[in-house]
Motif scaffolding. Structure first.
Motif, PDB file in Angstrom:
ATOM      1  N   GLU A   1       0.845  -1.200   0.000  1.00  0.00           N
ATOM      2  CA  GLU A   1       0.000   0.000   0.000  1.00  0.00           C
ATOM      3  C   GLU A   1       0.879   1.249   0.000  1.00  0.00           C
ATOM      4  O   GLU A   1       1.926   1.273   0.649  1.00  0.00           O
ATOM      5  CB  GLU A   1      -0.878  -0.008   1.252  1.00  0.00           C
TER       6      GLU A   1
ATOM      7  N   GLN B   1      -9.033  -0.187  -5.961  1.00  0.00           N
ATOM      8  CA  GLN B   1      -7.695  -0.141  -5.365  1.00  0.00           C
ATOM      9  C   GLN B   1      -7.340   1.262  -4.880  1.00  0.00           C
ATOM     10  O   GLN B   1      -6.413   1.439  -4.089  1.00  0.00           O
ATOM     11  CB  GLN B   1      -6.646  -0.565  -6.403  1.00  0.00           C
TER      12      GLN B   1
ATOM     13  N   ARG C   1      -4.175   0.682  -2.595  1.00  0.00           N
ATOM     14  CA  ARG C   1      -4.186  -0.378  -1.584  1.00  0.00           C
ATOM     15  C   ARG C   1      -3.182  -1.475  -1.860  1.00  0.00           C
ATOM     16  O   ARG C   1      -2.465  -1.911  -0.981  1.00  0.00           O
ATOM     17  CB  ARG C   1      -5.580  -1.003  -1.491  1.00  0.00           C
ATOM     18  N   SER C   2      -3.122  -1.963  -3.046  1.00  0.00           N
ATOM     19  CA  SER C   2      -2.224  -3.068  -3.385  1.00  0.00           C
ATOM     20  C   SER C   2      -1.621  -2.745  -4.746  1.00  0.00           C
ATOM     21  O   SER C   2      -2.243  -2.994  -5.787  1.00  0.00           O
ATOM     22  CB  SER C   2      -3.005  -4.388  -3.425  1.00  0.00           C
ATOM     23  N   THR C   3      -0.443  -2.171  -4.716  1.00  0.00           N
ATOM     24  CA  THR C   3       0.118  -1.626  -5.947  1.00  0.00           C
ATOM     25  C   THR C   3       0.465  -2.707  -6.954  1.00  0.00           C
ATOM     26  O   THR C   3       0.871  -3.826  -6.601  1.00  0.00           O
ATOM     27  CB  THR C   3       1.368  -0.799  -5.642  1.00  0.00           C
TER      28      THR C   3
END
Lengths: 115, 110
Positions: free
Chosen positions: A18, A64, A80-82
């Protein structure tokens, strides 16, 4: 001269992590925006924000992404979740009012590199 | 289909030469902005044009908005190496967001 400031100027992160990109808009502005520019490509709109709500978002701005104005001065973009394809320059902008012809002032950008 | 088409995509000229870059659309706009962007930095607003046929000058830069408000041009006289950069045109929607063209990358060689 008032300006939009962004921190950090460069962020390197591992895929799946993140990240939070921070912006301080011009103090009397009410409308805030995030844009991104993938290397060699055009500047693309992500989201606009007013009165603590998202006004408009593009198809790029999926689940995201989120934005927040946690206090009276900061405006943040969270990923959030690259993913590798999130690597880009991210620009924050702000404007005093809203509507056609209103000009937004851009920050210097945060270069996000996802490895 | 792109909302804004900019041409040329790349332009490389010698110092002292004149040049014109273009921003075209099939849509009518109430205003149009020109920005200059240097590598690793954010777009910096140069000018906004509002009235059809309007001409604005900023030192050696001359901006024109088409009579029908569908297109615009940027003319630079006696270009200097400091003019090197990416020139972007953009328009605002009613939602306040800016939509940018792909830009013209200008290189002015000394």
């Amino acid at each position: 001269e008032p300006e939009v400031t962004q921190t950090p100027s460069h962020q390197v992160t591992q895929m799946g992590q993140e990240v939070i990109l921070r912006c301080v808009p011009i103090s009397n502005h009410l409308y805030f925006y995030w844009y991104r520019q993938i290397l060699g490509q055009k500047v693309e709109f992500l989201v606009s924000f007013y009165n603590n709500e998202i006004s408009e978002k593009s198809e790029i701005f999926d689940d995201q992404f989120s934005v927040e104005r946690p206090d009276g001065s900061n405006f943040t973009l969270k990923i959030r979740s690259t993913k590798l394809e999130d690597s880009a320059m991210y620009f924050c902008a702000s404007s005093p009012t809203f509507g056609t012809g209103v000009l937004a002032f851009f920050g210097q950008g945060t270069r996000l590199t996802v490895v | 289909t792109q909302l804004l088409e900019q041409s040329p995509q790349f332009l490389s000229i010698q110092e002292g030469e004149n040049l014109t870059v273009y921003c075209n659309s099939s849509s009518v706009f109430s205003s149009l902005q020109w920005y200059r962007q240097e590598p690793g930095e954010g777009p910096v607003l140069l000018v906004t044009v509002v009235t059809g046929g309007e001409v604005k000058k900023l030192k050696r830069l001359t901006f024109q908005f088409g009579d029908a408000r569908k297109d615009s041009s940027l003319h630079i006289t006696a270009a200097q190496p400091g003019d090197t950069g990416l020139y972007l045109c953009a328009v605002n929607t009613n939602a306040g967001k800016s939509t940018f063209g792909d830009g013209t990358t200008l290189t002015v060689k000394p």
